[in-house]
Design an enzyme around this catalytic site. Structure first.
Site, PDB file in Angstrom:
ATOM      1  N   ASP A 315      -5.650   4.191   5.368  1.00 14.12           N
ATOM      2  CA  ASP A 315      -5.925   5.132   4.276  1.00 14.12           C
ATOM      3  C   ASP A 315      -7.315   4.961   3.656  1.00 14.12           C
ATOM      4  OD1 ASP A 315      -3.346   5.937   4.703  1.00 14.12           O
ATOM      5  OD2 ASP A 315      -2.657   5.661   2.646  1.00 14.12           O
ATOM      6  N   HIS A 447      21.337  19.788  27.588  1.00  9.87           N
ATOM      7  CA  HIS A 447      21.968  20.872  26.828  1.00  9.87           C
ATOM      8  C   HIS A 447      23.290  20.377  26.257  1.00  9.87           C
ATOM      9  CE1 HIS A 447      23.162  24.931  25.750  1.00  9.87           C
ATOM     10  NE2 HIS A 447      24.354  24.685  26.306  1.00  9.87           N
TER      11      HIS A 447
HETATM   12  C1  LIG Z   1       5.777   8.548  -1.201  1.00 12.02           C
HETATM   13  C2  LIG Z   1       5.057   8.356   0.104  1.00 12.02           C
HETATM   14  C3  LIG Z   1       5.670   8.709   1.282  1.00 12.02           C
HETATM   15  C4  LIG Z   1       5.016   8.525   2.493  1.00 12.02           C
HETATM   16  N1  LIG Z   1       5.656   8.881   3.641  1.00 12.02           N
HETATM   17  C5  LIG Z   1       5.040   8.695   4.826  1.00 12.02           C
HETATM   18  C6  LIG Z   1       5.707   8.999   6.034  1.00 12.02           C
HETATM   19  O1  LIG Z   1       6.855   9.451   6.030  1.00 12.02           O
HETATM   20  N2  LIG Z   1       5.066   8.777   7.198  1.00 12.02           N
HETATM   21  C7  LIG Z   1       3.786   8.288   7.230  1.00 12.02           C
HETATM   22  O2  LIG Z   1       3.240   8.100   8.314  1.00 12.02           O
HETATM   23  N3  LIG Z   1       3.136   7.982   6.099  1.00 12.02           N
HETATM   24  C8  LIG Z   1       3.728   8.175   4.901  1.00 12.02           C
HETATM   25  N4  LIG Z   1       3.080   7.837   3.753  1.00 12.02           N
HETATM   26  C9  LIG Z   1       1.689   7.353   3.851  1.00 12.02           C
HETATM   27  C10 LIG Z   1       1.665   5.891   4.267  1.00 12.02           C
HETATM   28  O3  LIG Z   1       2.401   5.135   3.336  1.00 12.02           O
HETATM   29  C11 LIG Z   1       0.229   5.401   4.345  1.00 12.02           C
HETATM   30  O4  LIG Z   1      -0.543   6.261   5.152  1.00 12.02           O
HETATM   31  C12 LIG Z   1       0.183   3.992   4.938  1.00 12.02           C
HETATM   32  O5  LIG Z   1       0.931   3.102   4.148  1.00 12.02           O
HETATM   33  C13 LIG Z   1      -1.256   3.509   5.041  1.00 12.02           C
HETATM   34  O6  LIG Z   1      -1.260   2.222   5.584  1.00 12.02           O
HETATM   35  P1  LIG Z   1      -2.433   1.192   5.274  1.00 12.02           P
HETATM   36  O7  LIG Z   1      -2.158   0.003   6.129  1.00 12.02           O
HETATM   37  O8  LIG Z   1      -3.732   1.868   5.368  1.00 12.02           O
HETATM   38  O9  LIG Z   1      -2.267   0.833   3.739  1.00 12.02           O
HETATM   39  P2  LIG Z   1      -1.025   0.455   2.804  1.00 12.02           P
HETATM   40  O10 LIG Z   1       0.270   0.663   3.438  1.00 12.02           O
HETATM   41  O11 LIG Z   1      -1.313   1.162   1.518  1.00 12.02           O
HETATM   42  O12 LIG Z   1      -1.192  -1.099   2.598  1.00 12.02           O
HETATM   43  C14 LIG Z   1      -2.290  -1.616   1.907  1.00 12.02           C
HETATM   44  C15 LIG Z   1      -1.966  -3.019   1.449  1.00 12.02           C
HETATM   45  O13 LIG Z   1      -3.168  -3.577   0.943  1.00 12.02           O
HETATM   46  C16 LIG Z   1      -2.858  -4.368  -0.200  1.00 12.02           C
HETATM   47  N5  LIG Z   1      -4.075  -4.451  -1.014  1.00 12.02           N
HETATM   48  C17 LIG Z   1      -4.745  -3.445  -1.619  1.00 12.02           C
HETATM   49  N6  LIG Z   1      -5.852  -3.922  -2.233  1.00 12.02           N
HETATM   50  C18 LIG Z   1      -5.874  -5.258  -2.030  1.00 12.02           C
HETATM   51  C19 LIG Z   1      -6.754  -6.318  -2.405  1.00 12.02           C
HETATM   52  N7  LIG Z   1      -7.856  -6.086  -3.115  1.00 12.02           N
HETATM   53  N8  LIG Z   1      -6.448  -7.564  -2.014  1.00 12.02           N
HETATM   54  C20 LIG Z   1      -5.332  -7.833  -1.287  1.00 12.02           C
HETATM   55  N9  LIG Z   1      -4.466  -6.882  -0.911  1.00 12.02           N
HETATM   56  C21 LIG Z   1      -4.737  -5.606  -1.259  1.00 12.02           C
HETATM   57  C22 LIG Z   1      -1.710  -3.640  -0.876  1.00 12.02           C
HETATM   58  O14 LIG Z   1      -0.916  -4.533  -1.641  1.00 12.02           O
HETATM   59  C23 LIG Z   1      -0.932  -3.079   0.326  1.00 12.02           C
HETATM   60  O15 LIG Z   1       0.146  -3.905   0.712  1.00 12.02           O
HETATM   61  C24 LIG Z   1       3.716   7.977   2.522  1.00 12.02           C
HETATM   62  C25 LIG Z   1       3.090   7.593   1.334  1.00 12.02           C
HETATM   63  C26 LIG Z   1       3.757   7.772   0.138  1.00 12.02           C
HETATM   64  C27 LIG Z   1       3.088   7.342  -1.130  1.00 12.02           C
END
Ligand SMILES: Cc1cc2nc3c(=O)[nH]c(=O)nc-3n(C[C@H](O)[C@H](O)[C@H](O)COP(=O)(O)OP(=O)(O)OC[C@H]3O[C@@H](n4cnc5c(N)ncnc54)[C@H](O)[C@@H]3O)c2cc1C
Length: 468
Positions: A315, A447
């Site tokens: 993200d 099917h």
């Molecule tokens: C309500 C909701 C529903 C969703 N449903 C879906 C779905 O059905 N399917 C789908 O594919 N996606 C879905 N998403 C999106 C999905 O959650 C994200 O795209 C995904 O989690 C991104 O993964 P990531 O590894 O980039 O970050 P994240 O999962 O956000 O993980 C980031 C991690 O970094 C840690 N962090 C942040 N800053 C720091 C720091 N400074 N120091 C140490 N740790 C830190 C946080 O604690 C967190 O654990 C949904 C999101 C939401 C909010």
């Protein structure tokens, strides 16, 4: 553990243990790297990230509960009468917590098996090759790293007239944690998060209204995909106000304005779901010379590298904010940082909206294919033609295949209907394998199943020559 300014050395430092970070860490460890993962943990993350703790899994659990309750009250199949169904949200929350804990333990075990060190704390870069981690007990640990991978994810964006207060104006995290169904919920933002949660709460008995600034729901998606969802919202009695902007709270209501004037919707609680902002602002990125754009996103190349020794995934990078994209990028980044040739260049990233009905899309839409100059052929098979859909009692939707006539290959598939989220995987494989419509037509589909929709659509694009 060394506490104080004496830095410990880290070969690969992964920041964030979400679906991006933990998958990258496991792959890097497999490649022989010594990996340290730092995650700040609750309330918005921890092992498994936002996806596991406050996103994908909690929202899908709530949608499942709401769907089951809705089926019990208004069965879509003939011959069923169920009396006395009732929702117990505290029991649901306990069930959900157990699921999340079990899956988080799975991530912990996976990383432990690969010898990955886990550190709980908030990381901030303070020198080109150093970071400081603020530990929960107030102490700090310093790490001098060879390479770092940023996977810190995102958080809900706020709206100036409606600051989050954790009581009435809520984030998706707050709403997913409710232990009582609110009498009314005003949802600001008709993107996928707002509509998934809004529909779920409507099924659970809330009076739900949606305020959206664009002129249609799910503005990021092809319009045809959103139409069955509009009908689904209407079936649930959800009031939708398009081309409308929020003014602010007005007593028990939420006030909005559009070109017809000003209106209000009931708002015991308000969910603000207008998007997410990347967690890059508090990371000390200037110290490592990694810039962000106006939206806070980190620019990366196809190997996910933001600089020679720092990668970024998920993200915090531009593109659809989806868990499976983050994981796929995580593998590429781990390999690229470890000297293995790798590039993130998928033919399609499947995207699902878990509304009622579900939407799934991969590859190009008709509009995108035409804009891309392809020799486009399109066909749409309505779900009403499916025997299986009839027996499920859900036949509002369709399967659409977009193909390139000149190259004879499938460019994109869009589906709306029950289990579209599961069915899209076959289409993704077809696109990734450069399959032709004839490849799909020639593959026997069982099917009666919903998978026949893709087969039928492909068959229309791959007509067999008539007998002469
Ligand atoms: C309500 C909701 C529903 C969703 N449903 C879906 C779905 O059905 N399917 C789908 O594919 N996606 C879905 N998403 C999106 C999905 O959650 C994200 O795209 C995904 O989690 C991104 O993964 P990531 O590894 O980039 O970050 P994240 O999962 O956000 O993980 C980031 C991690 O970094 C840690 N962090 C942040 N800053 C720091 C720091 N400074 N120091 C140490 N740790 C830190 C946080 O604690 C967190 O654990 C949904 C999101 C939401 C909010």
């Amino acid at each position: 553990m060394v506490v104080g300014e004496l830095a410990e050395s880290a070969d690969l430092l992964v920041v964030g243990a979400g679906p991006g970070g933990y998958v990258a860490a496991a792959r890097a460890a497999q490649l022989g790297r010594t990996v340290t993962v730092v995650d700040r943990g609750a309330p918005e993350g921890g092992l498994g990230g936002a996806c596991l703790h406050v996103g994908c899994i909690p929202s899908k659990a709530l949608i499942e509960l709401a769907g089951a309750y809705e089926h019990a009250r208004r069965p879509r199949v003939g011959g069923l009468e169920l009396d006395g169904a009732r929702v117990d949200l505290p029991a649901f929350q306990a069930w959900k917590r157990a699921i999340v804990e079990r899956l988080a333990t799975g991530v912990e075990n996976l990383l432990a098996a690969q010898g990955v060190e886990l550190v709980t704390g908030a990381l901030r870069f303070n020198k080109p090759d150093q970071a400081v981690v603020a530990l929960p007990d107030g102490q700090s640990r310093y790490f001098e790293f060879e390479q770092a991978l940023i996977a810190t994810g995102s958080r809900p964006a706020s709206l100036a007239p409606l600051p989050f207060d954790g009581e009435r104006v809520l984030t998706s995290t707050d709403v997913l944690g409710l232990d009582r169904v609110p009498g009314s919920l005003a949802v600001v933002g008709a993107g996928y998060i707002g509509l998934e949660i809004g529909q779920a709460l409507a099924k659970l008995g809330s009076q739900v209204s949606v305020i959206e600034a664009a002129d249609r729901v799910l503005p990021a998606l092809d319009e045809a995909l959103a139409e069955p969802v509009m009908r689904g919202l209407a079936r649930l009695g959800v009031e939708v106000h398009l081309s409308s902007v929020v003014v602010g709270l007005d007593g028990d209501d939420l006030a909005y304005a559009n070109e017809e004037g000003r209106g209000t919707v009931p708002a015991e609680r308000v969910l603000v779901a207008i998007g997410r902002v990347p967690n890059t602002d508090d990371l000390g990125l200037p110290a490592v010379g990694v810039p962000v754009d106006d939206a806070g996103l980190i620019a990366v190349d196809e190997r996910m590298l933001a600089s020679a020794s720092i990668a970024a995934i998920g993200d915090v990078t531009s593109g659809p904010a989806l868990a499976h994209r983050a994981s796929a990028q995580g593998i590429v980044a781990a390999e690229a940082l470890s000297g293995v040739p790798a590039a993130f260049d998928p033919a399609g990233v499947p995207a699902i909206v878990f509304t009622d009905p579900e939407i799934a899309s991969v590859g190009l839409t008709e509009q995108q294919a035409r804009a891309g100059g392809f020799d486009v052929a399109v066909t749409t098979v309505p779900l009403a033609a499916s025997g299986r859909a009839a027996t499920i009692g859900e036949d509002d939707g369709f399967t659409r295949v977009v193909a390139d006539r000149s190259d004879d290959r499938v460019l994109g598939v869009q589906m709306v209907g029950p289990h579209a989220s599961e069915l899209i995987a076959e289409a993704t494989l077809a696109i990734e394998m450069v399959a032709s419509p004839e490849d799909l037509r020639g593959t026997i589909h069982p099917h009666p199943t919903l998978s026949e929709g893709l087969h039928a659509a492909a068959a229309r694009l791959a007509p067999r020559p008539a007998r002469r």
